[in-house]
Write a protein that holds these residues in place. Structure first.
Motif, PDB file in Angstrom:
ATOM      1  N   ALA A  33       0.842  -1.205   0.000  1.00  0.00           N
ATOM      2  CA  ALA A  33       0.000   0.000   0.000  1.00  0.00           C
ATOM      3  C   ALA A  33       0.872   1.249   0.000  1.00  0.00           C
ATOM      4  N   GLY A  34       0.516   2.193  -0.845  1.00  0.00           N
ATOM      5  CA  GLY A  34       1.241   3.444  -0.936  1.00  0.00           C
ATOM      6  C   GLY A  34       2.359   3.451  -1.955  1.00  0.00           C
ATOM      7  N   GLU A  35       2.696   2.304  -2.502  1.00  0.00           N
ATOM      8  CA  GLU A  35       3.787   2.217  -3.467  1.00  0.00           C
ATOM      9  C   GLU A  35       3.298   2.524  -4.875  1.00  0.00           C
ATOM     10  N   PRO A  36       3.917   3.505  -5.534  1.00  0.00           N
ATOM     11  CA  PRO A  36       3.544   3.812  -6.915  1.00  0.00           C
ATOM     12  C   PRO A  36       4.304   2.931  -7.903  1.00  0.00           C
ATOM     13  N   GLY A  37       3.854   2.914  -9.121  1.00  0.00           N
ATOM     14  CA  GLY A  37       4.533   2.178 -10.180  1.00  0.00           C
ATOM     15  C   GLY A  37       4.026   2.639 -11.529  1.00  0.00           C
ATOM     16  N   ILE A  38       4.679   2.171 -12.567  1.00  0.00           N
ATOM     17  CA  ILE A  38       4.273   2.476 -13.936  1.00  0.00           C
ATOM     18  C   ILE A  38       4.056   1.149 -14.654  1.00  0.00           C
ATOM     19  N   VAL A  39       2.915   1.014 -15.305  1.00  0.00           N
ATOM     20  CA  VAL A  39       2.574  -0.229 -16.000  1.00  0.00           C
ATOM     21  C   VAL A  39       3.542  -0.436 -17.161  1.00  0.00           C
ATOM     22  N   LYS A  40       4.162  -1.606 -17.194  1.00  0.00           N
ATOM     23  CA  LYS A  40       5.090  -1.964 -18.267  1.00  0.00           C
ATOM     24  C   LYS A  40       4.479  -2.973 -19.232  1.00  0.00           C
ATOM     25  N   LYS A  41       3.635  -3.880 -18.708  1.00  0.00           N
ATOM     26  CA  LYS A  41       3.063  -4.932 -19.553  1.00  0.00           C
ATOM     27  C   LYS A  41       1.816  -5.481 -18.879  1.00  0.00           C
ATOM     28  N   VAL A  42       0.825  -5.812 -19.689  1.00  0.00           N
ATOM     29  CA  VAL A  42      -0.378  -6.465 -19.193  1.00  0.00           C
ATOM     30  C   VAL A  42      -0.455  -7.820 -19.869  1.00  0.00           C
ATOM     31  N   GLY A  43      -0.450  -8.885 -19.073  1.00  0.00           N
ATOM     32  CA  GLY A  43      -0.444 -10.234 -19.612  1.00  0.00           C
ATOM     33  C   GLY A  43      -1.801 -10.903 -19.497  1.00  0.00           C
ATOM     34  N   GLY A  44      -1.843 -12.170 -19.829  1.00  0.00           N
ATOM     35  CA  GLY A  44      -3.073 -12.945 -19.750  1.00  0.00           C
ATOM     36  C   GLY A  44      -3.697 -13.142 -21.117  1.00  0.00           C
ATOM     37  N   LYS A  45      -4.879 -13.720 -21.116  1.00  0.00           N
ATOM     38  CA  LYS A  45      -5.614 -13.955 -22.363  1.00  0.00           C
ATOM     39  C   LYS A  45      -6.058 -12.616 -22.944  1.00  0.00           C
ATOM     40  N   GLU A  46      -6.393 -12.618 -24.210  1.00  0.00           N
ATOM     41  CA  GLU A  46      -6.823 -11.396 -24.906  1.00  0.00           C
ATOM     42  C   GLU A  46      -7.995 -10.723 -24.187  1.00  0.00           C
ATOM     43  N   GLU A  47      -8.942 -11.525 -23.749  1.00  0.00           N
ATOM     44  CA  GLU A  47     -10.120 -10.995 -23.052  1.00  0.00           C
ATOM     45  C   GLU A  47      -9.720 -10.296 -21.754  1.00  0.00           C
ATOM     46  N   THR A  48      -8.799 -10.910 -21.014  1.00  0.00           N
ATOM     47  CA  THR A  48      -8.325 -10.330 -19.755  1.00  0.00           C
ATOM     48  C   THR A  48      -7.564  -9.037 -20.012  1.00  0.00           C
ATOM     49  N   ARG A  49      -6.685  -9.032 -21.001  1.00  0.00           N
ATOM     50  CA  ARG A  49      -5.913  -7.818 -21.327  1.00  0.00           C
ATOM     51  C   ARG A  49      -6.840  -6.685 -21.728  1.00  0.00           C
TER      52      ARG A  49
END
Length: 70
Positions: A8-24
């Protein structure tokens, strides 16, 4: 590292979204796209509340493991 590993409280930057096409597609519609700034608000009982694009989104820990952040 997966978003589920952040505390909690930790920031980040999205680098990749994985999973099935529907999930992405579902996660991208919530705002989890490459370069998006995210911050973990809270984490309890396997659920996470995340700030993404000026919105709060609740996702399960399993879904959060598919989102890679720095």
């Amino acid at each position: 590292m997966p978003l589920s590993m952040k505390n909690a409280g930790e920031p980040g930057i999205v680098k990749k979204v994985g999973g099935k096409e529907e999930t992405r597609r579902f996660l991208e519609n919530l705002g989890f796209v490459n370069g998006a700034r995210v911050t973990v608000v809270s984490c309890a009982n396997g659920n996470m509340i995340i700030n993404v694009k000026d919105s709060r989104v609740a996702i399960g820990r399993e879904m959060a493991t598919r989102i890679m952040v720095n």
